[in-house]
Scaffold this motif. Structure first.
Motif, PDB file in Angstrom:
ATOM      1  N   GLY A 219      -1.879  -5.546  20.887  1.00  7.63           N
ATOM      2  CA  GLY A 219      -0.926  -6.474  20.302  1.00  7.63           C
ATOM      3  C   GLY A 219      -1.289  -6.897  18.897  1.00  7.63           C
ATOM      4  N   ALA A 220      -1.854  -5.973  18.113  1.00  9.62           N
ATOM      5  CA  ALA A 220      -2.294  -6.303  16.756  1.00  9.62           C
ATOM      6  C   ALA A 220      -1.138  -6.861  15.927  1.00  9.62           C
ATOM      7  CB  ALA A 220      -2.870  -5.062  16.092  1.00  9.62           C
ATOM      8  N   GLY A 221      -1.376  -7.936  15.218  1.00 11.79           N
ATOM      9  CA  GLY A 221      -0.345  -8.589  14.429  1.00 11.79           C
ATOM     10  C   GLY A 221       0.031  -7.787  13.194  1.00 11.79           C
ATOM     11  N   GLY A 222       1.317  -7.797  12.852  1.00 11.35           N
ATOM     12  CA  GLY A 222       1.770  -7.083  11.672  1.00 11.35           C
ATOM     13  C   GLY A 222       1.203  -7.656  10.386  1.00 11.35           C
ATOM     14  N   SER A 223       0.899  -8.954  10.343  1.00 10.74           N
ATOM     15  CA  SER A 223       0.359  -9.550   9.126  1.00 10.74           C
ATOM     16  C   SER A 223      -1.030  -9.035   8.807  1.00 10.74           C
ATOM     17  CB  SER A 223       0.323 -11.078   9.272  1.00 10.74           C
ATOM     18  OG  SER A 223      -0.472 -11.440  10.390  1.00 10.74           O
ATOM     19  N   LEU A 224      -1.770  -8.548   9.816  1.00 14.64           N
ATOM     20  CA  LEU A 224      -3.108  -8.016   9.593  1.00 14.64           C
ATOM     21  C   LEU A 224      -3.084  -6.513   9.375  1.00 14.64           C
ATOM     22  CD1 LEU A 224      -6.169  -8.386   9.508  1.00 14.64           C
ATOM     23  CD2 LEU A 224      -6.201  -8.220  12.003  1.00 14.64           C
ATOM     24  N   PHE A 225      -2.276  -5.783  10.171  1.00 17.84           N
ATOM     25  CA  PHE A 225      -2.311  -4.333  10.137  1.00 17.84           C
ATOM     26  C   PHE A 225      -1.115  -3.708   9.418  1.00 17.84           C
ATOM     27  CE2 PHE A 225      -5.097  -5.417  13.611  1.00 17.84           C
ATOM     28  CZ  PHE A 225      -6.114  -4.468  13.528  1.00 17.84           C
ATOM     29  N   GLY A 226      -0.001  -4.431   9.309  1.00 14.78           N
ATOM     30  CA  GLY A 226       1.146  -3.872   8.616  1.00 14.78           C
ATOM     31  C   GLY A 226       2.154  -3.241   9.556  1.00 14.78           C
ATOM     32  N   ASN A 227       2.625  -2.052   9.201  1.00 16.71           N
ATOM     33  CA  ASN A 227       3.773  -1.412   9.833  1.00 16.71           C
ATOM     34  C   ASN A 227       3.451  -0.835  11.208  1.00 16.71           C
ATOM     35  OD1 ASN A 227       6.443  -0.136   9.879  1.00 16.71           O
ATOM     36  ND2 ASN A 227       5.319   1.772   9.553  1.00 16.71           N
ATOM     37  N   GLY A 228       4.318  -1.090  12.203  1.00 18.99           N
ATOM     38  CA  GLY A 228       4.283  -0.381  13.479  1.00 18.99           C
ATOM     39  C   GLY A 228       3.154  -0.739  14.402  1.00 18.99           C
ATOM     40  N   THR A 229       3.033  -2.016  14.806  1.00 20.31           N
ATOM     41  CA  THR A 229       1.946  -2.429  15.698  1.00 20.31           C
ATOM     42  C   THR A 229       2.471  -3.157  16.929  1.00 20.31           C
ATOM     43  OG1 THR A 229       1.629  -4.528  14.513  1.00 20.31           O
ATOM     44  CG2 THR A 229       0.325  -2.634  13.776  1.00 20.31           C
ATOM     45  N   PHE A 230       3.645  -2.778  17.433  1.00 22.32           N
ATOM     46  CA  PHE A 230       4.175  -3.447  18.623  1.00 22.32           C
ATOM     47  C   PHE A 230       3.243  -3.257  19.811  1.00 22.32           C
ATOM     48  CE2 PHE A 230       7.985  -2.750  16.056  1.00 22.32           C
ATOM     49  CZ  PHE A 230       8.585  -3.995  16.129  1.00 22.32           C
ATOM     50  N   GLY A 231       2.725  -2.060  19.999  1.00 20.68           N
ATOM     51  CA  GLY A 231       1.781  -1.826  21.076  1.00 20.68           C
ATOM     52  C   GLY A 231       0.394  -2.315  20.730  1.00 20.68           C
TER      53      GLY A 231
ATOM     54  N   VAL B 254       5.769  -8.114   2.764  1.00 19.03           N
ATOM     55  CA  VAL B 254       6.014  -6.679   2.625  1.00 19.03           C
ATOM     56  C   VAL B 254       7.150  -6.457   1.635  1.00 19.03           C
ATOM     57  CG1 VAL B 254       6.666  -4.575   3.845  1.00 19.03           C
ATOM     58  CG2 VAL B 254       5.212  -6.262   4.977  1.00 19.03           C
ATOM     59  N   PHE B 255       6.965  -5.464   0.757  1.00 19.53           N
ATOM     60  CA  PHE B 255       7.997  -5.067  -0.194  1.00 19.53           C
ATOM     61  C   PHE B 255       8.416  -3.641   0.148  1.00 19.53           C
ATOM     62  CE2 PHE B 255       5.100  -8.006  -2.258  1.00 19.53           C
ATOM     63  CZ  PHE B 255       5.966  -8.997  -2.699  1.00 19.53           C
TER      64      PHE B 255
ATOM     65  N   ALA C 190      11.843  -0.822   0.008  1.00 20.78           N
ATOM     66  CA  ALA C 190      13.109  -0.588  -0.683  1.00 20.78           C
ATOM     67  C   ALA C 190      14.316  -0.786   0.222  1.00 20.78           C
ATOM     68  CB  ALA C 190      13.110   0.828  -1.279  1.00 20.78           C
ATOM     69  N   LEU C 191      14.234  -0.342   1.496  1.00 22.94           N
ATOM     70  CA  LEU C 191      15.402  -0.401   2.370  1.00 22.94           C
ATOM     71  C   LEU C 191      15.736  -1.807   2.827  1.00 22.94           C
ATOM     72  CD1 LEU C 191      15.022   2.753   4.630  1.00 22.94           C
ATOM     73  CD2 LEU C 191      16.471   2.448   2.637  1.00 22.94           C
ATOM     74  N   SER C 192      14.709  -2.609   3.122  1.00 20.65           N
ATOM     75  CA  SER C 192      14.966  -3.929   3.699  1.00 20.65           C
ATOM     76  C   SER C 192      14.552  -5.067   2.791  1.00 20.65           C
ATOM     77  CB  SER C 192      14.222  -4.056   5.034  1.00 20.65           C
ATOM     78  OG  SER C 192      12.828  -3.892   4.838  1.00 20.65           O
ATOM     79  N   GLY C 193      14.093  -4.761   1.569  1.00 22.97           N
ATOM     80  CA  GLY C 193      13.647  -5.822   0.681  1.00 22.97           C
ATOM     81  C   GLY C 193      12.328  -6.408   1.151  1.00 22.97           C
ATOM     82  N   THR C 194      12.117  -7.692   0.897  1.00 19.89           N
ATOM     83  CA  THR C 194      10.874  -8.339   1.279  1.00 19.89           C
ATOM     84  C   THR C 194      10.918  -8.737   2.758  1.00 19.89           C
ATOM     85  OG1 THR C 194      11.727 -10.508   0.614  1.00 19.89           O
ATOM     86  CG2 THR C 194      10.530  -9.225  -1.048  1.00 19.89           C
ATOM     87  N   LYS C 195       9.751  -8.682   3.389  1.00 23.21           N
ATOM     88  CA  LYS C 195       9.644  -9.004   4.811  1.00 23.21           C
ATOM     89  C   LYS C 195       8.382  -9.817   5.049  1.00 23.21           C
ATOM     90  CE  LYS C 195      10.648  -8.657   9.229  1.00 23.21           C
ATOM     91  NZ  LYS C 195      11.857  -9.249   9.810  1.00 23.21           N
ATOM     92  N   PRO C 196       8.503 -11.122   5.425  1.00 19.46           N
ATOM     93  CA  PRO C 196       7.308 -11.931   5.693  1.00 19.46           C
ATOM     94  C   PRO C 196       6.808 -11.715   7.125  1.00 19.46           C
ATOM     95  CG  PRO C 196       9.261 -13.303   5.829  1.00 19.46           C
ATOM     96  CD  PRO C 196       9.741 -11.921   5.459  1.00 19.46           C
ATOM     97  N   LEU C 197       5.503 -11.551   7.275  1.00 15.23           N
ATOM     98  CA  LEU C 197       4.860 -11.407   8.570  1.00 15.23           C
ATOM     99  C   LEU C 197       3.763 -12.456   8.685  1.00 15.23           C
ATOM    100  CD1 LEU C 197       4.472  -7.513   8.619  1.00 15.23           C
ATOM    101  CD2 LEU C 197       6.179  -8.859   9.857  1.00 15.23           C
ATOM    102  N   VAL C 198       3.742 -13.167   9.826  1.00 14.68           N
ATOM    103  CA  VAL C 198       2.771 -14.242  10.025  1.00 14.68           C
ATOM    104  C   VAL C 198       2.111 -14.067  11.397  1.00 14.68           C
ATOM    105  CG1 VAL C 198       3.962 -15.881   8.533  1.00 14.68           C
ATOM    106  CG2 VAL C 198       4.559 -15.755  10.959  1.00 14.68           C
ATOM    107  N   ALA C 199       0.928 -14.637  11.537  1.00 16.12           N
ATOM    108  CA  ALA C 199       0.219 -14.594  12.815  1.00 16.12           C
ATOM    109  C   ALA C 199      -0.731 -15.773  12.905  1.00 16.12           C
ATOM    110  CB  ALA C 199      -0.552 -13.285  12.971  1.00 16.12           C
TER     111      ALA C 199
END
Length: 563
Positions: A135-147, A387-388, A390-399
């Motif tokens: 369950g690694a947080g996206g704010s620490l690891f970035g893209n694609g960490t749902f598992g 996160v910056f 192009a497709l979705s603009g900026t994306k804030p991730l917190v944990a």
């Protein structure tokens, strides 16, 4: 990319804080030397439920791929299709293979075209340690960490002067595998070289139920030849400078057998090649350090078909990708109990795929900040990533993660909450026919809560019990579905995942004789909530995700022998 003024202000603010902290810590003051080592992910994942595999890798698994190691040492859901070297995928906590991030020394190695990676292509035995962050947080690891995240590390042993190991494996159907590991160095220089070679014809016998009488047949056209070399160079320089270089070359030739129900007139081949290189430079100050990392990966896959009778080529297609990764981070120990880290990541992807109708180039980046506070028995960690893309603009991730150690009880309690995301892959958007440029990123929230208990029952017996509950929601799950005469990806699924993970380990140390027993169990619900016409729990469960998964392990050691 087009970013708004707020995003630019955030980026400048983060970089200013990071550089300001560096220069503030580099004053000419004589202080006792403190060396701060360890990657960002390892330093900040301790509050997340993590499994460490390190002591057995260089001996027991010197020639093993990552799929084999995880299959033997963990209770993860590994699916493998066919014989040795066939596609192996990881479905962690009811997620898809593309929703778990695989990192090599802190750098993602997931394919930019498919989002996932074949675990049989990763030489896990060449790593010094493997960490599994559930369950690694996206704010620490970035893209694609749902598992979660699987992290392979190579680290120096400055006490090593010379060591070498050789392993060989032989099995049915003329299966052969060999691995080599050489390490040489001194207090300031260490050089590691690892090699792997595997040959597996995979001519096994099986009963074919698609033919009358269920005849015994021999599987053909399923051979595998694989070679891999990995080298690492570690250098300690004066004034607390440290440099690490890593290089990883791999080549695999795999025949792809036809289905049992067919009478094939052609045979298919797949050739995978990859070259991964990175350089990392670290500078330590008295209470801080900064780190620069640059990496360049190239991957290629060529698929071809030949007529069995004439051995003439009938079809060929290829995929070529290149990824550039740049990272900067500064870690500052403000006090003995408070640490802060700031940094930025940048990635640039290029792909040449026949089905894309032309080359594709993309870039994305992120700035991040993390704060870790240690009290006597309480540890709190907060992290933020902007996160910056192009497709979705900026994306804030917190944990937010909390860990508490109960005094005198041997009981450790952990909890975490975080949001996550995964961008659509290049195949999802550019494959023709069927690609969908309008896809939205997958998003969701994850919650974890669990405890770990350790007790010394007798002077020779120790018991460890870990149990964890998790819940996560995944929105806009991307799925390829029929669309007229071809398939196309759509954001159609809303998936709710929840479950229990528990592990009981008992160790008995009798001197020359040692016994290890392990019981691992997990219960996972991964329900497709977008199907309003289905009420049955079994019907809602996603394919390839078992409700129950149980593994039992017993190991015995006597002197230098193990069973």
């Amino acid at each position: 990319m087009k970013y708004n003024y707020t995003s630019k202000f955030i980026l400048v603010l983060y970089l200013f804080c990071g550089f300001n902290a560096i220069f503030a810590q580099s004053a000419d003051i004589q202080l006792e030397e403190v060396q701060i080592m360890g990657s960002r992910t390892r330093a900040y994942q301790s509050e997340v439920y993590t499994i460490h595999i390190d002591t057995l890798l260089r001996t027991k698994y010197i020639g093993s791929d990552l799929a084999q190691i995880l299959q033997n040492e963990t209770n993860l859901n590994i699916t493998q299709y066919g014989g040795q070297g066939s596609l192996a995928s990881l479905r962690m906590r009811g997620s898809a293979p593309s929703q778990t991030q695989i990192n090599w020394n802190g750098i993602p190695v997931n394919s930019s075209t498919t989002g996932s990676i074949d675990l049989s292509l990763l030489s896990g035995g060449m790593a010094d340690a493997i960490d599994l962050a559930y369950g690694a947080g996206g704010s620490l690891f970035g893209n694609g960490t749902f598992g979660g995240s699987v992290n392979l590390f190579n680290q120096p042993d400055w006490n090593n002067r010379w060591s070498a190991s050789l392993a060989a494996e032989a099995g049915s159907w003329n299966h052969l595998k060999s691995g080599l590991n050489i390490r040489v160095g001194n207090d300031n220089i260490q050089y590691y070289l690892s090699g792997l070679y595997q040959s597996s014809p995979n001519t096994y016998r099986y009963h074919n139920p698609f033919k009358a009488g269920n005849p015994l047949e021999c599987r053909l056209n399923d051979s595998l030849n694989l070679g891999a070399v990995q080298q690492h160079f570690f250098l300690r320089l004066p004034y607390n400078w440290f440099i690490q270089y890593g290089g990883w070359w791999q080549n695999r030739n795999k025949q792809l057998p036809a289905s049992m129900s067919s009478q094939p007139s052609i045979t298919a081949f797949e050739k995978d090649q990859s070259l991964r290189q990175f350089v990392r430079t670290t500078k330590w100050f008295h209470r801080s350090s900064f780190e620069l990392t640059a990496a360049f990966f190239t991957d290629s896959m060529n698929y071809s078909e030949k007529m069995i009778t004439t051995d003439s080529a009938t079809r060929s297609s290829g995929i070529r990708t290149a990824n550039t990764f740049l990272s900067f981070n500064h870690r500052w120990f403000i006090t003995d109990r408070l640490a802060m880290e700031n940094g930025a990541d940048f990635e640039y992807h290029t792909a040449q795929v026949q089905a894309y109708n032309g080359p594709v180039r993309e870039s994305d980046g992120a700035v991040f900040s993390q704060l870790k506070w240690n009290l006597k028995r309480l540890t709190t960690q907060m992290s933020y990533r902007q996160v910056f893309y192009a497709l979705s603009g900026t994306k804030p991730l917190v944990a937010l993660a909390i860990q508490y150690q109960l005094a005198g009880q041997g009981l450790l309690v952990k909890g975490q909450i975080s949001n996550k995301y995964r961008v659509p892959t290049l195949n999802d958007r550019y494959w023709q026919p069927g690609g969908n440029p309008g896809l939205m990123p997958e998003t969701g929230f994850g919650y974890d809560m669990g405890a770990a208990w350790t007790s010394k029952i007798t002077t020779r017996t120790t018991i460890n019990l870990t149990s964890l509950l998790f819940i996560q929601n995944i929105n806009n799950w991307i799925q390829w579905i029929p669309s007229g005469t071809y398939w196309s990806p759509r954001n159609i699924r809303q998936v709710n995942c929840k479950g229990l993970e528990t592990e009981l380990t008992a160790r008995w140390n009798g001197g020359d004789l040692k016994v290890l027993g392990k019981l691992m169990y997990s219960y996972t619900e991964s329900f497709d909530m977008s199907r309003s016409d289905v009420e049955s729990r079994v019907s809602r469960q996603l394919p390839y995700v078992p409700f129950h998964l149980l593994k039992v392990f017993l190991g015995v050691e006597y002197h230098d022998f193990e069973a």
